[in-house]
Motif scaffolding. Structure first.
Motif, PDB file in Angstrom:
ATOM      1  N   THR B  32       0.839  -1.203   0.000  1.00 55.94           N
ATOM      2  CA  THR B  32       0.000   0.000   0.000  1.00 55.94           C
ATOM      3  C   THR B  32       0.871   1.249   0.000  1.00 55.94           C
ATOM      4  O   THR B  32       1.918   1.282   0.654  1.00 55.94           O
ATOM      5  CB  THR B  32      -0.897   0.020   1.257  1.00 55.94           C
ATOM      6  OG1 THR B  32      -1.669  -1.173   1.309  1.00 55.94           O
ATOM      7  CG2 THR B  32      -1.852   1.208   1.245  1.00 55.94           C
ATOM      8  N   GLY B  34      -0.473   5.342   0.083  1.00 56.97           N
ATOM      9  CA  GLY B  34      -1.595   6.253  -0.082  1.00 56.97           C
ATOM     10  C   GLY B  34      -2.860   5.480  -0.366  1.00 56.97           C
ATOM     11  O   GLY B  34      -3.188   4.510   0.317  1.00 56.97           O
ATOM     12  N   ALA B  35      -3.567   5.895  -1.426  1.00 57.33           N
ATOM     13  CA  ALA B  35      -4.812   5.216  -1.776  1.00 57.33           C
ATOM     14  C   ALA B  35      -4.585   3.998  -2.655  1.00 57.33           C
ATOM     15  O   ALA B  35      -5.535   3.282  -2.981  1.00 57.33           O
ATOM     16  CB  ALA B  35      -5.754   6.191  -2.483  1.00 57.33           C
ATOM     17  N   SER B  36      -3.361   3.741  -3.067  1.00 54.65           N
ATOM     18  CA  SER B  36      -3.049   2.596  -3.925  1.00 54.65           C
ATOM     19  C   SER B  36      -2.754   1.389  -3.066  1.00 54.65           C
ATOM     20  O   SER B  36      -1.968   1.470  -2.123  1.00 54.65           O
ATOM     21  CB  SER B  36      -1.826   2.883  -4.797  1.00 54.65           C
ATOM     22  OG  SER B  36      -2.071   3.981  -5.637  1.00 54.65           O
ATOM     23  N   SER B  37      -3.362   0.261  -3.415  1.00 59.98           N
ATOM     24  CA  SER B  37      -3.124  -0.956  -2.653  1.00 59.98           C
ATOM     25  C   SER B  37      -3.283  -2.148  -3.576  1.00 59.98           C
ATOM     26  O   SER B  37      -4.265  -2.234  -4.327  1.00 59.98           O
ATOM     27  CB  SER B  37      -4.108  -1.057  -1.485  1.00 59.98           C
ATOM     28  OG  SER B  37      -3.841  -2.191  -0.689  1.00 59.98           O
ATOM     29  N   GLU B  87       3.398  -1.117   3.951  1.00 61.43           N
ATOM     30  CA  GLU B  87       2.941   0.207   3.539  1.00 61.43           C
ATOM     31  C   GLU B  87       4.136   1.129   3.389  1.00 61.43           C
ATOM     32  O   GLU B  87       5.020   1.158   4.239  1.00 61.43           O
ATOM     33  CB  GLU B  87       1.982   0.809   4.573  1.00 61.43           C
ATOM     34  CG  GLU B  87       1.486   2.200   4.187  1.00 61.43           C
ATOM     35  CD  GLU B  87       0.862   2.986   5.329  1.00 61.43           C
ATOM     36  OE1 GLU B  87       0.807   2.461   6.464  1.00 61.43           O
ATOM     37  OE2 GLU B  87       0.450   4.119   5.094  1.00 61.43           O
ATOM     38  N   VAL B  89       4.596   4.906   3.537  1.00 62.46           N
ATOM     39  CA  VAL B  89       3.750   5.992   4.020  1.00 62.46           C
ATOM     40  C   VAL B  89       3.818   7.182   3.065  1.00 62.46           C
ATOM     41  O   VAL B  89       4.893   7.743   2.819  1.00 62.46           O
ATOM     42  CB  VAL B  89       4.168   6.430   5.442  1.00 62.46           C
ATOM     43  CG1 VAL B  89       3.303   7.607   5.903  1.00 62.46           C
ATOM     44  CG2 VAL B  89       4.042   5.266   6.408  1.00 62.46           C
ATOM     45  N   LYS B  90       2.677   7.547   2.559  1.00 65.72           N
ATOM     46  CA  LYS B  90       2.588   8.709   1.665  1.00 65.72           C
ATOM     47  C   LYS B  90       2.533   9.975   2.515  1.00 65.72           C
ATOM     48  O   LYS B  90       1.909   9.998   3.574  1.00 65.72           O
ATOM     49  CB  LYS B  90       1.325   8.603   0.812  1.00 65.72           C
ATOM     50  CG  LYS B  90       1.198   9.659  -0.274  1.00 65.72           C
ATOM     51  CD  LYS B  90       0.009   9.358  -1.176  1.00 65.72           C
ATOM     52  CE  LYS B  90      -0.350  10.543  -2.055  1.00 65.72           C
ATOM     53  NZ  LYS B  90       0.746  10.904  -2.964  1.00 65.72           N
ATOM     54  N   LYS B  91       3.184  11.007   2.026  1.00 64.62           N
ATOM     55  CA  LYS B  91       3.204  12.278   2.757  1.00 64.62           C
ATOM     56  C   LYS B  91       1.806  12.841   2.937  1.00 64.62           C
ATOM     57  O   LYS B  91       0.921  12.605   2.123  1.00 64.62           O
ATOM     58  CB  LYS B  91       4.035  13.307   1.975  1.00 64.62           C
ATOM     59  CG  LYS B  91       5.527  13.154   2.127  1.00 64.62           C
ATOM     60  CD  LYS B  91       6.273  14.121   1.230  1.00 64.62           C
ATOM     61  CE  LYS B  91       5.867  15.557   1.505  1.00 64.62           C
ATOM     62  NZ  LYS B  91       6.632  16.526   0.691  1.00 64.62           N
ATOM     63  N   SER B  92       1.635  13.586   4.004  1.00 62.31           N
ATOM     64  CA  SER B  92       0.374  14.290   4.221  1.00 62.31           C
ATOM     65  C   SER B  92       0.154  15.321   3.121  1.00 62.31           C
ATOM     66  O   SER B  92       1.109  15.880   2.591  1.00 62.31           O
ATOM     67  CB  SER B  92       0.407  15.033   5.563  1.00 62.31           C
ATOM     68  OG  SER B  92       0.498  14.143   6.622  1.00 62.31           O
ATOM     69  N   GLY B  93      -1.101  15.557   2.800  1.00 58.95           N
ATOM     70  CA  GLY B  93      -1.410  16.597   1.829  1.00 58.95           C
ATOM     71  C   GLY B  93      -0.901  17.944   2.317  1.00 58.95           C
ATOM     72  O   GLY B  93      -1.058  18.291   3.479  1.00 58.95           O
TER      73      GLY B  93
END
Lengths: 255, 96
Positions: B32, B34-37, B87, B89-93
């Protein structure tokens, strides 16, 4: 639930989309409880905000928003603080038991709130942000003096070590240059996901003690929303795996 | 017992653990970012392998922290096992 004390930090694209939703929900919440909703923002509504934000006059964003919503939602004690959140005033704004919606566009402010809320026994921070077509909402929950989910900085190093300034640290020129192009739909999605979290807190039994997720990510182009568990971080020394070679492995944590 | 990548076989010094030994684990790992999994057949591979091979598919940032089964995993040579959840971890917006 005896009362709801809600703080919304930042009334920009996300905050201005969020607050009417919160108001409409809280106005009709059952059973009826006292609801306090404090909006804080030092920024002003200007003409270039019109593509993403709804306002009936120019002026301080928190004050203008309260002015517009208070007549419609008479059950809610709405109040505005026309300042940027900063170390000088955070003590007066965020209190024990608050639900804090963090709708700010800088990691310095996020870290300030994250650090400050560690001291409370019970607090909820719902932090949202977006880029052009994607974004996230992270939840930090403390109950009875313990972390139930990981804090913002525990998961996101860009929040733990922020670059750049918070708005209260900027001069007028820096503030004017700080804004960047955004998509209203992305702001609105963040606000909707924050409402999803709020609904879980209010309506789902035990969500605050056993949340099924700690962060939500969305991507408009992929058409996806993904939830992720955020277990509280145990801050102990890392085990040297080479020294443990040959010994039984620790139990695997499930999602 | 978790294996370090390349520990048993003669491997180049730069090997990042993406070779498996003769006891090929196989198996699925949920990856995973972000929204990709996606569920990928990468059990037996290292975290570094997945980061490198799937960077563009998942848009994995170079600085993205790896979380294995909900806990931070700093060892990029760690070999994944069947059923793991990895996972990045994707950065925060940035904006609001």
């Amino acid at each position: 639930m005896k009362e709801l004390n809600i703080v919304v930090v930042g009334i920009g694209g996300v905050g201005s989309a969020l607050v009417p939703k919160l108001c409409r929900y809280c106005q009709h919440i059952k059973p009826q409880v006292p609801v306090s909703l404090v909006l804080i923002d030092g920024d002003l509504y200007e003409q270039n905000n019109a593509n993403r934000q709804s306002f009936h006059r120019f002026g301080n964003k928190a004050e203008v928003t309260v002015e517009a919503l208070a007549p419609q939602f008479d059950r809610i004690q709405l109040s505005a603080i026309a300042e940027f959140l900063k170390p000088d005033n955070i003590d007066f704004i965020i209190a024990e038991g608050s639900i804090v919606f963090l709708c700010v566009d800088n990691n310095t402010s996020r870290k300030m709130v994250d650090d400050f809320t560690h001291k409370f026994k019970n607090i909820v921070v719902i932090c949202g942000g977006n880029d052009m077509t994607d974004g996230n909402v992270q939840i930090y929950i403390r109950r009875k003096g313990k972390d139930i989910t990981a804090s913002l900085a525990d998961i996101h190093p860009e929040i733990a070590s922020p670059q750049g300034k918070a708005p209260y640290q900027m001069n007028c020129e820096e503030l004017a240059m700080a804004s960047s192009p955004q998509l209203f739909f992305a702001n609105d999605l963040v606000s909707a996901l924050m409402c999803l979290v709020f609904y879980q807190i209010i309506e789902v039994k035990d969500f605050l003690d056993k949340p099924r997720f700690g962060e939500l990510y969305f991507d408009m182009l992929l058409g996806r929303v993904e939830s992720v568990v955020r277990n509280p971080v145990v801050k102990v020394a890392q085990v040297d795996r080479k020294k443990c070679k040959g010994k039984s492995k620790p139990a695997k944590k499930g999602r | 017992m978790k294996r370090q990548g390349g520990a048993q076989n003669a491997a180049p010094a730069e090997d990042d653990g993406d070779t498996t030994d003769n006891e090929n684990e196989g198996g699925s790992v949920t990856v995973t970012c972000g929204a990709s999994s996606q569920v990928l057949e990468v059990a037996g591979k290292s975290i570094a392998y997945v980061r490198r091979e799937y960077a563009s598919v998942f848009n994995i940032g170079r600085e993205s922290k790896a979380m294995l089964n909900g806990a931070e995993e700093n060892d990029e040579s760690h070999i994944l096992e069947d059923g793991d959840n990895l996972e990045f971890v994707k950065k925060s917006g940035d904006k609001a």
